[in-house]
Write an enzyme that holds these catalytic residues in place. Sequence first.
Site, PDB file in Angstrom:
ATOM      1  N   SER A   2      25.983   2.151   4.789  1.00 34.43           N
ATOM      2  CA  SER A   2      26.796   1.231   5.567  1.00 34.43           C
ATOM      3  C   SER A   2      28.274   1.613   5.548  1.00 34.43           C
ATOM      4  CB  SER A   2      26.561  -0.185   5.035  1.00 34.43           C
ATOM      5  OG  SER A   2      26.844  -1.113   6.029  1.00 34.43           O
ATOM      6  N   HIS A  41      18.692  -3.398   7.384  1.00 39.18           N
ATOM      7  CA  HIS A  41      19.908  -2.694   6.963  1.00 39.18           C
ATOM      8  C   HIS A  41      19.925  -2.647   5.436  1.00 39.18           C
ATOM      9  CE1 HIS A  41      24.115  -1.512   7.306  1.00 39.18           C
ATOM     10  NE2 HIS A  41      24.449  -2.447   6.442  1.00 39.18           N
TER      11      HIS A  41
END
Length: 416
Positions: free
Chosen positions: A253, A395
């Site tokens: 990320s 994610h």
Amino acid sequence: MRSLALLLAMTATAFAQPRGFNYDESKVPEYTLPDPLVMQDGTKVTTAEQWRTKRRPELVKLFGEHVYGRAPAGRLAKVEVERASALDGLADRYQVRLFVKEDAPPIDLLVYLPAKAPKPVPVFLGLNFRGNHTVHADPEIRITESWVPNDNGAKNHRATEAGRGVRSSRWPVESLLERGFGLATIYCGDIDPDTHDGFQNGVHAAVDGKDADRGPDSWGSIAAWAWGLSRALDYFETNEAIDHHRVAVVGHSRLGKTALWAGAADERFAMVVSNNSGCGGAALSRRAFGETVKRINTSFPHWFCDQFKTYNDNESACPVDQHQLVALAAPRPCYVASATGDQWADPNGEFLSGLHASPVYELLGKQGLTADTQPAPDTPVQDGHVAYHLRTGKHDITEYDWQRYMDFFEKRVPKK
Ligand code: GTR
């Protein structure tokens, strides 16, 4: 009112797919990507030598000036090392304090090396979000003295015992050791706090001084984190148990954006891994799919340099796009990974970056990405020097992702 704001913030984090953004491939605007092999003055790059001496430095400079900000040269002022046997004899654990100035706050680097493997060993190096003690339940890991985020996203908390091991699913230490790899990590907030503090803390203050004059190209937090990763590599060069020629820089990320920039700026990294890095990472900005440049600059004004804000709703004016960041890893292996449930990060845009970086690999005599459309979920493409997979799920960075990174490393990072 406050609790409503908190609830909304938590919902946004939980679903990570805010409304009001484009998630429809047919609505991606038309765009033209800047060619990684054409210089700013229009000269076409046709030799490896031209890439190495002209275009590569030009692109590093452009990313510094327009996206991440330019970091100063760096070196360590002082290092303190504590070594012990850990994890029931499975690992040698190093807890290293890196000081970028004699009197600067310490940056704690945690290193596990496989105890039984012949030395020196290759290492995966990545930053963590919440403190070194969150990556493993090992009771000896030092608890950071820097501020850390809590579950609600507030960032001004002191880390405690309660956090020990809470992020271990993201750091399969034993799996890495089993395959002969070391794992090294630093809490990103030890390098620079992940808040917009006017650059009054962390390495900005330590290196530039508080209240230093800042220009449109001054380094933001991602550049500071990347700079910190290079300082870890400086230390590795002094530890004979670590093969500093075989260090992969990895990140998830915002820390995946950081890994890409660290690998671009510092060619000593042998491999680069971007896990779900999205906007400002591997995803193409010009697609404006999911998170946009405007949104990221608004939510996280401290991540990039101020010049990057001039590309809000105006991505095509930026002289670079993110496929050129992947290209800066060339000819070293670069792994770009996405997740099906992470549309905010634009999985297809991440894939396309790998694809459009590939001509640079080819110029340097390596195959880039060997698929020309995004592969089906859980079907890694690893035949060239740019690898890609789309993991089923959210994610996150998981054991599945790490196993694929180790597979790729074993195939592509030769022993010297
Ligand atoms: C999100 C941000 C993304 C990504 C992510 C993370 O809020 O919009 O760009 O960086 O945070 O780092 O977890």
